[in-house]
Structure formats: C-alpha cells, structure tokens
Design a protein around this motif. Sequence first.
Motif, short mmCIF file in Angstrom:
data_model
loop_
_atom_site.label_atom_id
_atom_site.label_comp_id
_atom_site.label_asym_id
_atom_site.label_seq_id
_atom_site.Cartn_x
_atom_site.Cartn_y
_atom_site.Cartn_z
N LYS A 239 -9.00 -1.94 -2.34
CA LYS A 239 -8.39 -2.93 -1.61
C LYS A 239 -8.17 -2.24 0.03
N PHE A 240 -8.35 -1.60 0.97
CA PHE A 240 -7.23 -1.45 2.34
C PHE A 240 -6.63 -2.81 2.48
N GLU A 241 -5.35 -1.65 3.52
CA GLU A 241 -4.74 -3.29 4.02
C GLU A 241 -3.82 -1.97 5.85
N LEU A 242 -3.60 -2.75 6.16
CA LEU A 242 -3.50 -2.30 7.22
C LEU A 242 -2.05 -2.30 7.29
N MET A 243 -0.77 -1.41 7.73
CA MET A 243 -0.10 -1.57 7.47
C MET A 243 0.54 -1.16 9.09
N PHE A 244 1.23 -2.18 9.65
CA PHE A 244 2.06 -2.25 10.94
C PHE A 244 3.53 -2.25 10.94
N ALA A 245 3.64 -1.25 11.99
CA ALA A 245 5.82 -0.75 12.65
C ALA A 245 5.83 -1.37 14.11
N PRO A 246 6.67 -1.59 14.74
CA PRO A 246 6.06 -1.93 15.75
C PRO A 246 6.76 -0.57 16.46
N ILE A 247 6.74 -0.40 18.13
CA ILE A 247 6.55 0.77 18.68
C ILE A 247 7.93 1.55 18.33
N SER A 248 8.75 0.17 18.61
CA SER A 248 10.82 0.27 18.81
C SER A 248 11.34 0.36 17.74
N ALA A 249 10.95 0.38 16.44
CA ALA A 249 10.95 0.80 15.65
C ALA A 249 11.59 2.25 15.07
N ASN A 250 12.50 2.21 14.83
CA ASN A 250 13.06 3.66 14.48
C ASN A 250 12.62 4.60 13.74
N VAL A 251 12.33 5.76 14.81
CA VAL A 251 11.45 7.02 13.64
C VAL A 251 12.21 6.95 11.79
N SER A 252 13.67 6.75 11.80
CA SER A 252 14.34 6.80 10.54
C SER A 252 13.85 5.97 9.65
N THR A 253 13.41 4.45 9.63
CA THR A 253 13.34 3.69 9.34
C THR A 253 11.90 3.14 9.13
N ILE A 254 11.13 4.36 10.30
CA ILE A 254 9.49 3.40 10.24
C ILE A 254 8.29 3.14 8.97
N GLU A 255 8.83 3.95 7.05
CA GLU A 255 8.08 4.24 6.46
C GLU A 255 8.25 2.86 5.66
N ALA A 256 10.24 2.27 5.78
CA ALA A 256 10.45 0.78 5.59
C ALA A 256 9.54 0.03 6.32
N SER A 257 9.69 0.18 7.48
CA SER A 257 9.43 -0.68 8.27
C SER A 257 7.63 -1.22 8.18
N LEU A 258 6.55 0.14 7.94
CA LEU A 258 5.19 0.18 7.19
C LEU A 258 5.25 -0.80 6.39
N ASP A 259 6.07 -0.68 4.87
CA ASP A 259 6.45 -0.97 3.76
C ASP A 259 6.60 -2.46 4.27
N ALA A 260 7.05 -2.73 5.19
CA ALA A 260 7.11 -4.08 4.91
C ALA A 260 6.17 -5.69 5.23
N CYS A 261 5.38 -3.92 6.18
CA CYS A 261 4.69 -4.79 6.66
C CYS A 261 3.05 -5.29 6.72
N SER A 262 2.23 -6.05 5.75
CA SER A 262 1.32 -5.69 6.26
C SER A 262 0.46 -6.87 6.77
N ALA A 263 -0.81 -6.21 7.93
CA ALA A 263 -0.83 -6.97 9.39
C ALA A 263 -2.46 -7.25 9.06
N ALA A 264 -3.35 -6.72 8.08
CA ALA A 264 -4.60 -7.42 7.63
C ALA A 264 -4.42 -6.40 6.60
N ILE A 265 -6.05 -7.04 5.78
CA ILE A 265 -6.45 -6.74 4.42
C ILE A 265 -7.69 -6.47 4.75
N HIS A 266 -8.69 -5.89 3.73
CA HIS A 266 -10.15 -6.38 3.66
C HIS A 266 -10.55 -5.68 2.29
N GLU A 267 -11.25 -5.89 1.77
CA GLU A 267 -11.38 -5.71 -0.25
C GLU A 267 -13.04 -5.55 -0.01
#
Length: 197
Positions: A113-141
């Motif tokens: 399973k491949f997940e494409l994780m996304f965070a907006p460009i406006s996300a704070n640099v210190s919270t990018i990892e947490a923002s990315l982990d919260a939003c799966s934009a697309a999945i390919h299996e």
Amino acid sequence: MDTMQEITIYIHRFHNLDLFQQGWYKLKITMRWEDNRYSSSGTPARVVQYEAPDLGPGDIVGVWRIDDTNNSFSTYPFRIKYARQDVLLSVMVSFNFPLGKSEVPSTSAVILKFELMFAPISANVSTIEASLDACSAAIHEFRIPPRALLGLHSYCPVHFDVFHAVLVDTTVHISLLKADSHVSHPKVPRLWINWLM
C-alpha cells in the motif's frame, strides 16, 4: 524462525504530472498479508538512501521515517511547486515477513500500500510532519500473488488517481530468505578420544 520473506522497494523518482495543489507531500508505505490467517504484517527492516536528494534548500523538511506502531515507512517531506516537477527520492526500504515452517511457500498474497500524504504550503515548518500524517490524499495498492513471493524483480509504476496525477517510479524486489539454523553436534566423550590415540 526458519524462513523470512523480504520485500524491497526502490523508490526512484516522484514525478508530478499535474497535482491540483501546491504543498508538502510524502509517500507512506505499508504491507500486510491478504489472508487474515497470517498474523504478522511486514516490518521495515532497513533503509538505504542510495543517492542524495536534488532539491534546493527549503524544499525538503525532515528525514525519512519508520513508524513502529503501524509498521510503516515514510519518505522525507518534499515541496511540490509546479507541474512536471521531478523529485529524485532515491531510497530503498526492505520489509520483512517472518514465516514459520508450515507457511512456506506462502499461500497468501501480500498487499503493498502506497499513500500520498499532503499538507498545505502554508503549514508551519515545525508542524509539517504532524500535518502530513493527518491527511492521506490518495491511495494505490498492489496485490503481490503468492507465486511472485518466491522471487521477483520488477518495475512497478505507482499512479494514484485523476485528481492526484503523479507517477512514482518504483522497483520491487522479492526474495525468500532462509535463516541459518544452528544445530549443536554432540560432543565425543573424552574417554573415546583417548582410546583412539
């Protein structure tokens, strides 16, 4: 544990054909047995960065990561700014599946399973990892059939969907590893050795 299934993924390149949103992206990979009778999921065992990333400063935040709670591997977060943008990821990750004697050869397929994780460009640099982990934009299996688990080396392009027009160049290498078994040999009694001399 006598035998181990090793599935290695080489993630060569992330090519943005036409993502609708600029932002921070990363790939998250997990593996599991298709058959629920097999209890263990694939665990990331080793990672090799075989070429340095080619992005400029500020286009990469953080490093790749292994998460032991869900047995996943994530690439480092990278910034997508325009269409037809290439990101050379150049990373290899190996997943191990321990097998018992009764499970070889496997009768279950593996789901990659491949997940494409996304965070907006406006996300704070210190919270990018947490923002990315919260939003799966697309999945390919991918479904890897049991017969391929005996040995395979194949190019497997990853495409998500029309709203996430991306091509990820990946190669999958599968091998069945046999662990060394240490058999203790009985010692020859000392009296017997003396008698031979």
